[in-house]
Design a protein around this motif. Structure first.
Motif, PDB file in Angstrom:
ATOM      1  N   LEU A 179      -0.952  -8.421  48.761  1.00 10.36           N
ATOM      2  CA  LEU A 179      -1.582  -8.368  50.083  1.00 10.36           C
ATOM      3  C   LEU A 179      -1.115  -9.470  51.027  1.00 10.36           C
ATOM      4  CD1 LEU A 179      -5.257  -7.598  48.994  1.00 10.36           C
ATOM      5  CD2 LEU A 179      -3.532  -5.972  49.802  1.00 10.36           C
ATOM      6  N   ALA A 180      -0.225 -10.345  50.563  1.00 11.72           N
ATOM      7  CA  ALA A 180       0.174 -11.500  51.370  1.00 11.72           C
ATOM      8  C   ALA A 180       0.752 -11.093  52.721  1.00 11.72           C
ATOM      9  CB  ALA A 180       1.177 -12.358  50.597  1.00 11.72           C
ATOM     10  N   GLY A 181       1.512 -10.010  52.749  1.00 11.53           N
ATOM     11  CA  GLY A 181       2.136  -9.579  53.990  1.00 11.53           C
ATOM     12  C   GLY A 181       1.130  -9.131  55.030  1.00 11.53           C
ATOM     13  N   LEU A 182      -0.004  -8.597  54.577  1.00 14.98           N
ATOM     14  CA  LEU A 182      -1.027  -8.163  55.520  1.00 14.98           C
ATOM     15  C   LEU A 182      -1.575  -9.348  56.301  1.00 14.98           C
ATOM     16  CD1 LEU A 182      -0.839  -5.629  53.658  1.00 14.98           C
ATOM     17  CD2 LEU A 182      -3.296  -5.342  54.008  1.00 14.98           C
ATOM     18  N   LYS A 183      -1.770 -10.461  55.593  1.00 17.26           N
ATOM     19  CA  LYS A 183      -2.285 -11.646  56.273  1.00 17.26           C
ATOM     20  C   LYS A 183      -1.273 -12.172  57.281  1.00 17.26           C
ATOM     21  CE  LYS A 183      -5.080 -13.003  52.258  1.00 17.26           C
ATOM     22  NZ  LYS A 183      -5.318 -14.034  51.219  1.00 17.26           N
ATOM     23  N   LEU A 184      -0.003 -12.153  56.910  1.00 12.08           N
ATOM     24  CA  LEU A 184       1.031 -12.683  57.794  1.00 12.08           C
ATOM     25  C   LEU A 184       1.195 -11.835  59.045  1.00 12.08           C
ATOM     26  CD1 LEU A 184       3.739 -13.665  55.144  1.00 12.08           C
ATOM     27  CD2 LEU A 184       2.240 -15.209  56.418  1.00 12.08           C
ATOM     28  N   THR A 185       0.936 -10.534  58.925  1.00 10.94           N
ATOM     29  CA  THR A 185       1.111  -9.634  60.078  1.00 10.94           C
ATOM     30  C   THR A 185      -0.211  -9.331  60.781  1.00 10.94           C
ATOM     31  OG1 THR A 185       1.012  -7.739  58.562  1.00 10.94           O
ATOM     32  CG2 THR A 185       3.193  -8.554  59.169  1.00 10.94           C
ATOM     33  N   GLY A 186      -1.303  -9.931  60.301  1.00  6.75           N
ATOM     34  CA  GLY A 186      -2.589  -9.768  60.967  1.00  6.75           C
ATOM     35  C   GLY A 186      -3.243  -8.415  60.774  1.00  6.75           C
ATOM     36  N   VAL A 187      -2.905  -7.711  59.686  1.00  8.64           N
ATOM     37  CA  VAL A 187      -3.487  -6.393  59.429  1.00  8.64           C
ATOM     38  C   VAL A 187      -4.860  -6.558  58.777  1.00  8.64           C
ATOM     39  CG1 VAL A 187      -3.231  -4.231  58.155  1.00  8.64           C
ATOM     40  CG2 VAL A 187      -1.230  -5.318  59.188  1.00  8.64           C
ATOM     41  N   LYS A 188      -5.870  -5.905  59.330  1.00 11.50           N
ATOM     42  CA  LYS A 188      -7.222  -5.949  58.795  1.00 11.50           C
ATOM     43  C   LYS A 188      -7.439  -4.764  57.862  1.00 11.50           C
ATOM     44  CE  LYS A 188      -8.364  -9.399  61.573  1.00 11.50           C
ATOM     45  NZ  LYS A 188      -8.670 -10.759  61.061  1.00 11.50           N
ATOM     46  N   ALA A 189      -8.147  -5.002  56.758  1.00 15.94           N
ATOM     47  CA  ALA A 189      -8.445  -3.928  55.815  1.00 15.94           C
ATOM     48  C   ALA A 189      -9.722  -4.267  55.066  1.00 15.94           C
ATOM     49  CB  ALA A 189      -7.292  -3.735  54.829  1.00 15.94           C
ATOM     50  N   SER A 190     -10.504  -3.226  54.756  1.00 16.55           N
ATOM     51  CA  SER A 190     -11.721  -3.422  53.982  1.00 16.55           C
ATOM     52  C   SER A 190     -11.378  -3.698  52.526  1.00 16.55           C
ATOM     53  CB  SER A 190     -12.603  -2.181  54.068  1.00 16.55           C
ATOM     54  OG  SER A 190     -11.978  -1.094  53.384  1.00 16.55           O
ATOM     55  N   ARG A 191     -12.356  -4.114  51.742  1.00 14.32           N
ATOM     56  CA  ARG A 191     -12.105  -4.390  50.332  1.00 14.32           C
ATOM     57  C   ARG A 191     -11.620  -3.130  49.614  1.00 14.32           C
ATOM     58  NH1 ARG A 191     -13.427  -8.000  46.174  1.00 14.32           N
ATOM     59  NH2 ARG A 191     -12.319  -7.238  44.348  1.00 14.32           N
ATOM     60  N   ALA A 192     -12.255  -2.007  49.909  1.00 11.67           N
ATOM     61  CA  ALA A 192     -11.837  -0.761  49.266  1.00 11.67           C
ATOM     62  C   ALA A 192     -10.409  -0.396  49.666  1.00 11.67           C
ATOM     63  CB  ALA A 192     -12.796   0.375  49.637  1.00 11.67           C
ATOM     64  N   GLU A 193     -10.081  -0.588  50.936  1.00 10.73           N
ATOM     65  CA  GLU A 193      -8.720  -0.303  51.393  1.00 10.73           C
ATOM     66  C   GLU A 193      -7.711  -1.235  50.736  1.00 10.73           C
ATOM     67  OE1 GLU A 193      -9.589   1.363  55.925  1.00 10.73           O
ATOM     68  OE2 GLU A 193      -9.458  -0.801  55.561  1.00 10.73           O
ATOM     69  N   ARG A 194      -8.073  -2.492  50.574  1.00 11.52           N
ATOM     70  CA  ARG A 194      -7.177  -3.439  49.907  1.00 11.52           C
ATOM     71  C   ARG A 194      -6.969  -3.060  48.448  1.00 11.52           C
ATOM     72  NH1 ARG A 194     -10.428  -7.245  52.656  1.00 11.52           N
ATOM     73  NH2 ARG A 194     -11.325  -7.977  50.683  1.00 11.52           N
ATOM     74  N   ASP A 195      -8.051  -2.673  47.780  1.00 13.72           N
ATOM     75  CA  ASP A 195      -7.936  -2.272  46.372  1.00 13.72           C
ATOM     76  C   ASP A 195      -7.009  -1.068  46.225  1.00 13.72           C
ATOM     77  OD1 ASP A 195      -9.693  -4.279  45.704  1.00 13.72           O
ATOM     78  OD2 ASP A 195     -11.417  -2.945  45.402  1.00 13.72           O
ATOM     79  N   ASP A 196      -7.189  -0.087  47.101  1.00 14.45           N
ATOM     80  CA  ASP A 196      -6.347   1.110  47.044  1.00 14.45           C
ATOM     81  C   ASP A 196      -4.886   0.761  47.323  1.00 14.45           C
ATOM     82  OD1 ASP A 196      -8.499   2.702  46.462  1.00 14.45           O
ATOM     83  OD2 ASP A 196      -8.780   3.428  48.517  1.00 14.45           O
ATOM     84  N   LEU A 197      -4.675  -0.117  48.306  1.00 19.21           N
ATOM     85  CA  LEU A 197      -3.312  -0.479  48.674  1.00 19.21           C
ATOM     86  C   LEU A 197      -2.614  -1.215  47.541  1.00 19.21           C
ATOM     87  CD1 LEU A 197      -1.208  -0.460  50.957  1.00 19.21           C
ATOM     88  CD2 LEU A 197      -2.132  -2.667  51.711  1.00 19.21           C
TER      89      LEU A 197
END
Length: 275
Positions: free
Chosen positions: A124-142
């Motif tokens: 998930l590190a790239g999401l933080k760097l690009t400012g992408v928001k996601a719920s816990r369930a979305e993060r787990d699925d990703l």
């Protein structure tokens, strides 16, 4: 050096939604006063794996780095030419650097997971760097989706909170692939991704490349001719002769480059007579 004009504008398989052709046009690159690439033009079609081959020092990795604006981060480096992703030039001053990096991911020669960060957080590190928001369930699925695509999910699903640095070399490289996929890139660049791996891990990475090719455009630098023949559909042979900058000698379908190249230098290289 004579460059043979080649039309690589047609994908070999229809691209899926989200895929994009990447098109380098007359790209030249310098490190300070030293010119290392001379007007390289190459279309890397959506839906294919394009392999960049050639001896060490011919500009393959430099060219790869121009495709997502990494070259410009090197002090004293400069570039001329254009790189189009779809119909947009990634070097357009109006485009943000983060936009190019999000759409064009990179996997390096040496696996580089964040060693103290968990497997889960590495993905998930790239999401933080690009400012992408996601719920816990979305993060787990990703995390599950990306690890599965990278061929790693079954091996690590019971230890997602373990440090990424504790994985084997081959697993770390697949973790880096999963991390790149998490931001949903259209293109994935790979700079000798198997050079530091054992044969078993290399086969697994090659399998992963084959599985990903239908959903993300892949460009890979490799010195392994057998690997280039196995994983790619398009191939470009780079060469720098007698102190001249690197340029493409020949490019085209991989089968043709290996079985019936036009330029004798290509034949000599792919058959191991130099390099």
């Amino acid at each position: 050096m004579t460059t043979i004009p080649v039309d690589l504008t047609r994908p070999m398989v229809p691209p899926l939604d989200g895929q994009a052709t990447i098109d380098a046009r007359a790209v030249s690159a310098w490190f300070g006063e030293r010119k290392v690439l001379d007007r390289v033009s190459l279309v890397m079609p959506a839906g294919t794996v394009t392999a960049l081959i050639g001896p060490s020092g011919c500009g393959k990795s430099t060219f790869l780095r121009t495709l997502n604006r990494m070259h410009e981060l090197i002090p004293g480096a400069s570039l001329a030419g254009e790189v189009f992703l779809g119909d947009k030039d990634i070097y357009d001053p109006a485009r943000k650097l983060t936009d190019a990096r999000k759409q064009i991911g990179m996997v390096f020669q040496k696996p580089n997971p964040f060693p103290a960060m968990s497997i889960y957080d590495n993905v998930l590190a790239g999401l933080k760097l690009t400012g992408v928001k996601a719920s816990r369930a979305e993060r787990d699925d990703l995390v599950e989706q990306c690890l599965a695509k990278a061929g790693l999910w079954l091996e690590v699903r019971d230890r997602l909170r373990s440090p990424g640095g504790a994985l084997s070399g081959g697993q770390q490289q697949r973790l880096c692939i999963a991390r790149s996929l998490a931001v949903r890139p259209k293109v994935l660049l790979m700079d000798e991704p198997c050079s530091a791996l054992d044969p078993t891990s290399t086969r697994r990475i090659e399998q992963t490349i084959g599985e990903l090719a239908h959903e993300v455009t892949i460009v890979i630098v490799t010195h392994n001719m057998q690997q280039a023949a196995r994983v790619s559909q398009q191939c470009a042979f780079f060469l720098a002769e007698q102190g001249t900058p690197g340029a493409i000698v020949e490019a085209g379908p991989t089968e043709k480059i290996f079985s019936a190249p036009v330029d004798p230098r290509t034949s000599d290289y792919v058959h191991g007579r130099f390099g």
